[in-house]
Design an enzyme around this catalytic site. Structure first.
Site, PDB file in Angstrom:
ATOM      1  N   SER A   1      74.100  45.924  52.831  1.00 14.24           N
ATOM      2  CA  SER A   1      72.784  46.143  53.425  1.00 14.24           C
ATOM      3  C   SER A   1      72.913  47.147  54.564  1.00 14.24           C
ATOM      4  O   SER A   1      73.958  47.216  55.229  1.00 14.24           O
ATOM      5  CB  SER A   1      72.221  44.827  53.973  1.00 14.24           C
ATOM      6  OG  SER A   1      71.123  45.051  54.821  1.00 14.24           O
ATOM      7  N   SER A   2      71.858  47.889  54.816  1.00 16.55           N
ATOM      8  CA  SER A   2      71.879  48.842  55.920  1.00 16.55           C
ATOM      9  C   SER A   2      71.918  48.157  57.281  1.00 16.55           C
ATOM     10  O   SER A   2      72.201  48.806  58.298  1.00 16.55           O
ATOM     11  CB  SER A   2      70.660  49.769  55.842  1.00 16.55           C
ATOM     12  OG  SER A   2      69.461  49.024  55.910  1.00 16.55           O
ATOM     13  N   CYS A   3      71.678  46.840  57.330  1.00 15.58           N
ATOM     14  CA  CYS A   3      71.728  46.141  58.619  1.00 15.58           C
ATOM     15  C   CYS A   3      73.151  45.958  59.120  1.00 15.58           C
ATOM     16  O   CYS A   3      73.359  45.461  60.240  1.00 15.58           O
ATOM     17  CB  CYS A   3      71.006  44.805  58.540  1.00 15.58           C
ATOM     18  SG  CYS A   3      71.870  43.550  57.600  1.00 15.58           S
TER      19      CYS A   3
ATOM     20  N   TYR B   1      73.406  37.755  59.093  1.00 13.92           N
ATOM     21  CA  TYR B   1      73.436  38.337  57.755  1.00 13.92           C
ATOM     22  C   TYR B   1      74.323  39.578  57.729  1.00 13.92           C
ATOM     23  O   TYR B   1      75.134  39.765  56.808  1.00 13.92           O
ATOM     24  CB  TYR B   1      72.008  38.692  57.330  1.00 13.92           C
ATOM     25  CG  TYR B   1      71.885  39.318  55.966  1.00 13.92           C
ATOM     26  CD1 TYR B   1      72.057  38.556  54.814  1.00 13.92           C
ATOM     27  CD2 TYR B   1      71.584  40.670  55.821  1.00 13.92           C
ATOM     28  CE1 TYR B   1      71.934  39.131  53.551  1.00 13.92           C
ATOM     29  CE2 TYR B   1      71.458  41.248  54.564  1.00 13.92           C
ATOM     30  CZ  TYR B   1      71.638  40.475  53.444  1.00 13.92           C
ATOM     31  OH  TYR B   1      71.513  41.046  52.199  1.00 13.92           O
TER      32      TYR B   1
ATOM     33  N   LYS C   1      77.803  40.411  55.498  1.00 14.93           N
ATOM     34  CA  LYS C   1      77.946  41.578  54.623  1.00 14.93           C
ATOM     35  C   LYS C   1      79.135  42.451  55.029  1.00 14.93           C
ATOM     36  O   LYS C   1      79.845  43.005  54.176  1.00 14.93           O
ATOM     37  CB  LYS C   1      76.652  42.390  54.631  1.00 14.93           C
ATOM     38  CG  LYS C   1      75.508  41.717  53.875  1.00 14.93           C
ATOM     39  CD  LYS C   1      75.863  41.530  52.409  1.00 14.93           C
ATOM     40  CE  LYS C   1      74.732  40.956  51.587  1.00 14.93           C
ATOM     41  NZ  LYS C   1      75.100  40.782  50.168  1.00 14.93           N
TER      42      LYS C   1
ATOM     43  N   HIS D   1      60.206  40.609  53.741  1.00 15.81           N
ATOM     44  CA  HIS D   1      60.385  41.820  54.531  1.00 15.81           C
ATOM     45  C   HIS D   1      59.029  42.493  54.742  1.00 15.81           C
ATOM     46  O   HIS D   1      58.012  42.073  54.196  1.00 15.81           O
ATOM     47  CB  HIS D   1      61.364  42.763  53.829  1.00 15.81           C
ATOM     48  CG  HIS D   1      62.769  42.257  53.815  1.00 15.81           C
ATOM     49  ND1 HIS D   1      63.308  41.561  52.754  1.00 15.81           N
ATOM     50  CD2 HIS D   1      63.755  42.308  54.744  1.00 15.81           C
ATOM     51  CE1 HIS D   1      64.561  41.228  53.019  1.00 15.81           C
ATOM     52  NE2 HIS D   1      64.853  41.667  54.221  1.00 15.81           N
TER      53      HIS D   1
ATOM     54  N   ARG E   1      61.351  53.183  59.511  1.00 12.72           N
ATOM     55  CA  ARG E   1      62.132  52.556  58.451  1.00 12.72           C
ATOM     56  C   ARG E   1      62.114  53.424  57.189  1.00 12.72           C
ATOM     57  O   ARG E   1      61.172  54.177  56.942  1.00 12.72           O
ATOM     58  CB  ARG E   1      61.567  51.171  58.103  1.00 12.72           C
ATOM     59  CG  ARG E   1      61.702  50.141  59.208  1.00 12.72           C
ATOM     60  CD  ARG E   1      63.144  49.712  59.410  1.00 12.72           C
ATOM     61  NE  ARG E   1      63.242  48.667  60.424  1.00 12.72           N
ATOM     62  CZ  ARG E   1      63.391  48.905  61.726  1.00 12.72           C
ATOM     63  NH1 ARG E   1      63.455  50.153  62.161  1.00 12.72           N
ATOM     64  NH2 ARG E   1      63.488  47.892  62.581  1.00 12.72           N
TER      65      ARG E   1
END
Length: 312
Positions: A108-110, A137, A141, A180, A210
């Site tokens: 994930s980009s997070c 989270y 990842k 989301h 975003r």
């Protein structure tokens, strides 16, 4: 990758997993293994190992995860950390132990720092503090990425990792408490149209930027990487363009035909100020997205309406 390869898609009923299954089938891969949660609990390590020992998939796409928006991540950090660590550890280690030839781990980009350089290059990983609203989270990842890289380094495994940006599309979660931002906006605008509301409530100031990628484009990128990429270094998957939350809300209103206004609740968190992925690496390999944001929103709304009709 051989079209006859035995491929296990973990998490095939989710938004990303189901899109990857559709794309694999469209590309001629028919030897797909799928298990529902009832058939195989990925949190159950002995069960996962028995499955891999019996089936011995040649290729694994690990898309299984507990996911959610700011609210869900903020309220359930223990579950987001423990469940994601457990799922990915079970799948990745079992794949390594039972002969999987190639594995794609979807991150994930997070994973990137809250104040990473923009656009965010893959090299930004672990260079700063994470966004606190979803750090549990993100940490899970990051651990998955490092595990894949460790297997590549220590055992020579062809385990690759891809980091998608914000996804949306068919099979998305439209629950206002756990979804989301984009699916939440689609549902809010739809319900405002039905009720005749004058405006749409939106968390934050509307200023964060975003990037949004339709899940069918993600699936296309994943199959591309399975066929064309074999390095342990992570790869971003996005469209290379971003938009403010205000602009996104206005676009959803236009596509859905809502004429009302927007009401921003500035007491709620904005999250990361900007999150745009640097797509230099994947674009240079020869992949590009195909679905525009407006077309993608129309497609997601059509899916939402059909899902609503089935439950009515």
């Amino acid at each position: 990758m051989d079209r006859r390869s035995k491929i296990f898609v973990a998490g095939h009923r989710g938004m990303a997993g189901s899109a990857i299954v559709r794309r694999l089938q469209a590309c001629g891969y028919e030897n797909l293994i799928r298990r529902t949660r009832e058939e195989l609990d990925l949190l159950d390590r002995p069960a996962v190992r028995r499955f891999f020992e019996a089936e011995r998939p040649e290729v694994v796409v690990d898309v299984a995860a507990r996911v959610g928006g700011i609210v869900a991540n903020s309220e359930k950090p223990v579950e987001f950390l423990l469940e994601n660590l457990t799922i990915q550890n079970n799948v990745i280690s079992s794949a390594a132990d039972f002969g999987t030839r190639k594995l794609l781990f979807l991150g994930s980009s997070c994973i990137y720092p809250k104040f990473a350089p923009q656009p965010i290059p893959e090299s930004a990983l672990l260079t700063g503090e994470l966004e606190p609203t979803n750090d549990a989270y993100a940490l899970a990842k990051i651990a998955g990425i490092k595990l894949c890289q460790a297997y590549a380094k220590e055992y020579g495994k062809n385990f690759i990792s891809a980091m998608p940006t914000n996804l949306y599309g068919p099979n998305d979660n439209f629950d206002l408490h756990t979804s989301h931002v984009l699916p939440a906006l689609i549902r809010k605008v739809h319900e405002a149209k039905l009720s005749g509301a004058k405006d749409i409530p939106i968390w934050g100031t509307g200023s964060p930027r975003r990037e949004f990628l339709h899940v069918d484009d993600l699936a296309d990128a994943c199959v591309f990487l399975l066929e064309n990429y074999d390095a342990p270094e992570i790869v971003n998957i996005g469209c290379g363009e971003d938009i403010t939350i205000r602009e996104l809300a206005e676009t959803v209103c236009e596509v859905l035909g809502f004429q009302g206004g927007l009401a921003f609740d500035t007491s709620k968190p904005d999250g990361t100020p900007r999150k745009l992925l640097d797509m230099t690496k994947l674009f240079a390999l020869g992949w590009k997205p195909k679905i525009s944001l407006r077309d993608g929103i129309r497609n997601a709304y059509d899916y939402f309406l059909s899902a609503q009709a089935k439950t009515a």
